[in-house]
Design a protein around this motif. Structure first.
Motif, mmCIF file in Angstrom:
data_model
loop_
_atom_site.group_PDB
_atom_site.id
_atom_site.type_symbol
_atom_site.label_atom_id
_atom_site.label_comp_id
_atom_site.label_asym_id
_atom_site.label_seq_id
_atom_site.Cartn_x
_atom_site.Cartn_y
_atom_site.Cartn_z
ATOM 1 N N GLN A 1 0.831 -1.207 0.000
ATOM 2 C CA GLN A 1 0.000 0.000 0.000
ATOM 3 C C GLN A 1 0.863 1.254 0.000
ATOM 4 O O GLN A 1 0.565 2.216 -0.718
ATOM 5 N N ASN A 2 1.919 1.259 0.785
ATOM 6 C CA ASN A 2 2.807 2.418 0.836
ATOM 7 C C ASN A 2 3.470 2.673 -0.517
ATOM 8 O O ASN A 2 3.589 3.820 -0.948
ATOM 9 N N ARG A 3 3.897 1.604 -1.193
ATOM 10 C CA ARG A 3 4.497 1.759 -2.527
ATOM 11 C C ARG A 3 3.475 2.323 -3.515
ATOM 12 O O ARG A 3 3.796 3.201 -4.319
ATOM 13 N N LYS B 1 2.871 6.027 -2.780
ATOM 14 C CA LYS B 1 4.008 6.841 -3.233
ATOM 15 C C LYS B 1 3.956 7.018 -4.749
ATOM 16 O O LYS B 1 4.118 8.127 -5.270
ATOM 17 N N ARG B 2 3.679 5.940 -5.472
ATOM 18 C CA ARG B 2 3.597 6.008 -6.935
ATOM 19 C C ARG B 2 2.422 6.885 -7.374
ATOM 20 O O ARG B 2 2.531 7.659 -8.326
ATOM 21 N N TYR B 3 1.302 6.783 -6.657
ATOM 22 C CA TYR B 3 0.137 7.610 -6.963
ATOM 23 C C TYR B 3 0.485 9.091 -6.848
ATOM 24 O O TYR B 3 0.180 9.872 -7.737
ATOM 25 N N GLU C 1 -6.932 0.648 -7.385
ATOM 26 C CA GLU C 1 -6.233 -0.479 -6.752
ATOM 27 C C GLU C 1 -6.037 -0.226 -5.252
ATOM 28 O O GLU C 1 -6.259 -1.115 -4.430
ATOM 29 N N ILE C 2 -5.631 0.982 -4.904
ATOM 30 C CA ILE C 2 -5.431 1.348 -3.494
ATOM 31 C C ILE C 2 -6.739 1.196 -2.726
ATOM 32 O O ILE C 2 -6.763 0.621 -1.630
ATOM 33 N N ASN C 3 -7.829 1.694 -3.287
ATOM 34 C CA ASN C 3 -9.129 1.599 -2.623
ATOM 35 C C ASN C 3 -9.605 0.159 -2.494
ATOM 36 O O ASN C 3 -10.207 -0.214 -1.484
ATOM 37 N N THR D 1 -8.786 -5.102 3.215
ATOM 38 C CA THR D 1 -7.998 -5.233 4.447
ATOM 39 C C THR D 1 -8.589 -4.463 5.619
ATOM 40 O O THR D 1 -7.951 -4.353 6.656
ATOM 41 N N ARG D 2 -9.793 -3.949 5.451
ATOM 42 C CA ARG D 2 -10.397 -3.184 6.534
ATOM 43 C C ARG D 2 -10.663 -4.093 7.720
ATOM 44 O O ARG D 2 -10.872 -5.292 7.573
ATOM 45 N N GLU D 3 -10.677 -3.475 8.868
ATOM 46 C CA GLU D 3 -10.997 -4.202 10.088
ATOM 47 C C GLU D 3 -12.505 -4.420 10.150
ATOM 48 O O GLU D 3 -13.277 -3.542 9.775
ATOM 49 N N PRO D 4 -12.921 -5.584 10.624
ATOM 50 C CA PRO D 4 -14.373 -5.802 10.759
ATOM 51 C C PRO D 4 -14.962 -4.831 11.765
ATOM 52 O O PRO D 4 -14.362 -4.568 12.812
ATOM 53 N N SER D 5 -16.093 -4.281 11.435
ATOM 54 C CA SER D 5 -16.708 -3.305 12.347
ATOM 55 C C SER D 5 -17.313 -4.042 13.530
ATOM 56 O O SER D 5 -17.809 -5.151 13.412
#
Length: 67
Positions: A14-16, A19-21, A52-54, A60-64
């Motif tokens: 995600q960080n890569r 950064k590219r975005y 792709e990021i979204n 990978t979101r945490e379950p609510s």
């Protein structure tokens, strides 16, 4: 342990992507005055990367927590 390693790999990816975005958005802005076609191409690539990021964020979101 394996789950933490997997999450760390996803975060690094995600960080890569982020950064590219940012690089593509800056490139599109810089080309805006000199070459609009290159600006559009950079912006298009940035939009595809943002999708792709979204998608990764959603997966990978945490379950609510339900209260």
């Amino acid at each position: 342990m394996e789950i933490m390693k997997h999450r760390n790999n996803i975060k690094a990816y995600q960080n890569r992507l982020n950064k590219r975005y940012k690089e593509l958005i800056e490139q599109a802005y810089n080309f805006k005055q000199t070459d609009s076609a290159l600006s559009d191409i950079s912006e298009y690539r940035a939009i595809k990367l943002l999708n792709e990021i979204n998608r990764i964020k959603y997966l990978t979101r945490e379950p609510s927590q339900v209260i």
